[in-house]
Write an enzyme that holds these catalytic residues in place. Structure first.
Site, mmCIF file in Angstrom:
data_model
loop_
_atom_site.group_PDB
_atom_site.id
_atom_site.type_symbol
_atom_site.label_atom_id
_atom_site.label_comp_id
_atom_site.label_asym_id
_atom_site.label_seq_id
_atom_site.Cartn_x
_atom_site.Cartn_y
_atom_site.Cartn_z
ATOM 1 N N ASP A 20 0.861 -1.176 0.000
ATOM 2 C CA ASP A 20 0.000 0.000 0.000
ATOM 3 C C ASP A 20 0.903 1.234 0.000
ATOM 4 O OD1 ASP A 20 -2.268 1.699 0.413
ATOM 5 O OD2 ASP A 20 -3.233 0.072 1.544
ATOM 6 N N ASP A 35 -2.859 4.699 -2.221
ATOM 7 C CA ASP A 35 -3.821 5.329 -1.321
ATOM 8 C C ASP A 35 -4.170 6.752 -1.790
ATOM 9 O OD1 ASP A 35 -5.139 5.022 1.356
ATOM 10 O OD2 ASP A 35 -3.960 6.810 1.832
ATOM 11 N N GLU A 59 -6.460 4.143 -5.735
ATOM 12 C CA GLU A 59 -7.687 4.434 -4.992
ATOM 13 C C GLU A 59 -8.145 5.833 -5.401
ATOM 14 O OE1 GLU A 59 -9.523 4.801 -0.467
ATOM 15 O OE2 GLU A 59 -7.578 5.644 -0.945
ATOM 16 N N HIS A 88 -11.275 -2.356 3.657
ATOM 17 C CA HIS A 88 -11.063 -2.072 5.080
ATOM 18 C C HIS A 88 -11.722 -0.772 5.525
ATOM 19 C CE1 HIS A 88 -8.285 0.395 2.949
ATOM 20 N NE2 HIS A 88 -7.948 1.035 4.050
ATOM 21 N N ASP A 89 -12.273 -0.006 4.597
ATOM 22 C CA ASP A 89 -12.968 1.246 4.931
ATOM 23 C C ASP A 89 -14.484 1.091 4.855
ATOM 24 O OD1 ASP A 89 -10.511 2.610 5.143
ATOM 25 O OD2 ASP A 89 -10.549 3.219 3.029
HETATM 26 O O1 TEU Z 1 -9.014 6.120 2.355
HETATM 27 C C1 TEU Z 1 -9.411 7.336 1.812
HETATM 28 C C2 TEU Z 1 -10.655 7.864 2.274
HETATM 29 O O2 TEU Z 1 -11.036 8.889 1.753
HETATM 30 C C3 TEU Z 1 -11.414 7.154 3.340
HETATM 31 O O3 TEU Z 1 -10.820 7.390 4.551
HETATM 32 C C4 TEU Z 1 -12.785 7.626 3.329
HETATM 33 O O4 TEU Z 1 -12.810 8.985 3.630
HETATM 34 C C5 TEU Z 1 -13.634 6.944 4.339
HETATM 35 O O5 TEU Z 1 -13.293 5.650 4.526
HETATM 36 C C6 TEU Z 1 -15.052 6.934 3.876
HETATM 37 O O6 TEU Z 1 -15.753 7.857 4.600
HETATM 38 C C7 TEU Z 1 -7.677 5.809 2.379
HETATM 39 C C8 TEU Z 1 -7.482 4.531 3.160
HETATM 40 O O7 TEU Z 1 -8.130 3.478 2.489
HETATM 41 C C9 TEU Z 1 -7.976 4.747 4.548
HETATM 42 O O8 TEU Z 1 -7.935 3.571 5.323
HETATM 43 C C10 TEU Z 1 -7.112 5.816 5.166
HETATM 44 O O9 TEU Z 1 -7.617 6.128 6.439
HETATM 45 C C11 TEU Z 1 -7.084 7.080 4.325
HETATM 46 O O10 TEU Z 1 -6.879 6.821 2.952
HETATM 47 C C12 TEU Z 1 -5.945 7.959 4.754
HETATM 48 O O11 TEU Z 1 -4.728 7.368 4.406
#
Ligand code: TEU
Ligand code: CA
Length: 544
Positions: free
Chosen positions: A101, A203, A245, A319-320
């Site tokens: 990542d 990311d 992403e 994971h989000d």
């Molecule tokens: O996620 C980007 C992101 O915009 C998410 O945090 C999103 O805002 C949220 O899940 C939905 O409301 C990436 C990663 O996947 C995430 O785990 C990180 O926290 C984030 O970037 C920061 O690096």
């Protein structure tokens, strides 16, 4: 993309590991790299082509590793560099690539670059980050908000300026306008490629071209220049996979990232079907009722976007996001059938399918009752912000149970035993109590289980050109319960019809889907046509 010019990853099913929650080898309650190594045979049995490994780099873990303090080292709770080398080698021996990542929109505030940058205004690293003077009243330079709630600017007392963080204050944004910073990132990427990684998931990569003074964060003016420079400096000539992403990707700009002659990324990971499920004003904390025709329209639209050029990622969860079977399926009476149906409908589309750990056994959302059970920085921040604003705490918790990120982060359920076999200690986040019935050990031995279906789908992805490259045509997009589509390659056809509801549905098969042939999974004689009675979550897959 055609069979004769396809890269290796066109045959691959991806599997995402969130290391903290996958497998704990030493009883400290935190998943780790030796734990992952111990499960490589499991992944190999599933038929995974590459693993997207969420960050394992050195980190103070303000955002579970998405806040990196050293890109060239491993967090001690996850292991050592030599554990990582071992993982890469042992995965490679099973034909599994390890995709790391790449979190380079920001670092941790504990990264040496940021420590230097904040030491003084004339430090050579100052310009690795984004600093602005206070507004005339001493407040932040503008009212930009962080994705995790609150201002995107934090004042740094000692040097008298604000720094930018689109996420937590412990995640200062890097300044991509600085060519020295960019070169350091490329050198680091090459260092990992030389160690044998199979690619990078990038990311929030759509944020790196930001033009903050004009209020532009996503899809900024220099974004594609940077991605092309990155390609030239790191990816060119290497047989690797990259996935960006891109929350902001639209049908109009997606091919800029992944068009084949663009020399940027292999594929986009876009979220339109996810955002469709959120309240247009209040966002993810207030989910919208599920709307199948809307979901199908969005998925179908993206199949068209990448029909001739570019490449899609196919996913229900990560994971989000909440658990697929809870969000889109029926995690009660029809859990297994709906998990199998969702898997089938998704994995038989065109693109690279991503399995999020636990999805292959139909893991569900957790149902926390108290804010103390949550761990995610985003959830905890918004809980504070929204309850201060007067949102009912119970309503917030209901929203977090529906869409919050901790749903995906409860430990992988390996067994029915203590702590689901994830750890011999106390897990960093509670194990879902339903591991007694939902666990890999039981599901994997069931020929009609969820794992068996995912294994079959991964095998089809490896072997079937029709599944890999066939055209996609949607049918009956407005049907409220059934998802139906065809894939075509030369003279071959695959017809897929799934009942995405917990009711029995009588369905008139459109002529274009009528087919006599074989079931795509077991090869048995099969036919589709006329009027069919579909059981709850039944999916029919006939190949000519
Ligand atoms: O996620 C980007 C992101 O915009 C998410 O945090 C999103 O805002 C949220 O899940 C939905 O409301 C990436 C990663 O996947 C995430 O785990 C990180 O926290 C984030 O970037 C920061 O690096
Ligand atoms: Ca551990």
């Amino acid at each position: 993309m055609q069979p004769d010019n396809a890269p290796w990853w066109a045959s691959a099913t991806a599997y995402q590991i969130y290391p903290r929650s996958f497998c704990d080898s030493n009883g400290d309650g935190i998943g780790d790299i030796p734990g992952i190594v111990s499960k490589l045979d499991y992944l190999s049995d599933l038929g995974v082509g590459f693993v997207w490994l969420s960050p394992v780099f050195a980190s103070p873990m303000a955002d579970n590793g998405y806040d990196i303090s050293d890109y060239r080292d491993i967090a001690p709770e996850f292991g050592t560099l030599s554990d990582m080398d071992d993982l890469i080698a042992q995965a490679r021996a099973r034909d599994i690539g390890i995709v790391m990542d790449l979190v380079v929109n920001h670092t941790s505030d504990e990264h040496d670059w940021f420590k230097q940058a904040s030491a003084s205004r004339d430090n050579p690293y100052r310009d690795y980050y984004v600093w602005r003077d206070p507004a005339p009243d001493g407040g932040p330079p503008d009212d930009l908000q962080s994705n995790f709630g609150g201002p995107a600017w934090t004042f740094h007392d000692a040097s008298g300026q604000y720094y930018l963080h689109l996420f937590d204050p412990k995640q200062p944004d890097l300044n991509w306008e600085n060519p020295r910073m960019r070169q350091d990132v490329y050198d680091m990427m090459n260092w990992w490629f030389d160690r044998g990684v199979a690619g990078f998931r990038m990311d929030v990569i759509d944020l790196i071209g930001k033009d903050i003074d004009r209020g532009i964060t996503a899809d900024g003016p220099k974004l594609h220049d940077y991605l092309q420079e990155m390609h030239e400096q790191t990816l060119a000539g290497r047989d690797v996979v990259t996935v960006g992403e891109t929350w902001s990707a639209t049908p109009d700009n997606a091919l800029l990232y992944c068009g084949r002659d663009r020399k940027e990324l292999s594929m986009v990971f876009q979220f339109e079907h996810v955002i469709d499920g959120w309240d247009p004003e209040l966002g993810k904390w207030k989910p919208r009722p599920f709307d199948l025709p809307r979901l199908k329209r969005t998925l179908g639209k993206w199949q068209k976007v990448c029909a001739e050029d570019g490449w899609n990622s196919l996913f229900w969860g990560n994971h989000d996001l909440p658990r697929a079977v809870s969000k889109y399926g029926d995690d009660g009476a029809h859990r297994v059938a709906s998990a199998r149906c969702l898997a089938t409908l998704l994995h038989l589309m065109k693109g690279t399918p991503y399995i999020y750990q636990g999805e292959e056994i139909g893991m569900t959302n957790v149902n926390f009752t108290h804010i103390n059970q949550f761990r995610d920085v985003e959830t905890l921040n918004f809980h504070r912000i929204q309850t201060e604003k007067g949102v009912d705490p119970d309503a917030f918790i209901a929203g977090a149970n529906d869409n919050g990120r901790d749903n995906a982060r409860t430990p992988m359920q390996w067994t029915a035993g203590a702590q689901a076999g994830f750890t011999t200690g106390t897990p960093w986040i509670e194990v879902n109590p339903n591991h007694i019935t939902i666990n890999a050990k039981d599901d994997r031995t069931d020929p009609d289980g969820v794992f068996a279906r995912y294994r079959d789908l991964a095998a089809l992805r490896r072997t079937s050109d029709l599944v890999k490259f066939g055209d996609y045509t949607a049918h009956d997009q407005a049907h409220p319960q059934v998802m139906a589509y065809a894939r075509h390659l030369n003279d071959a056809q695959l017809s897929v019809v799934g009942n995405m509801s917990s009711q029995t549905v009588t369905y008139n098969v459109p002529d274009a889907l009528a087919l006599t042939g074989r079931d795509v999974f077991d090869g048995a004689d099969a036919a589709l046509g006329g009027t069919v009675e579909l059981h709850p979550w039944q999916v029919i897959t006939v190949k000519s």
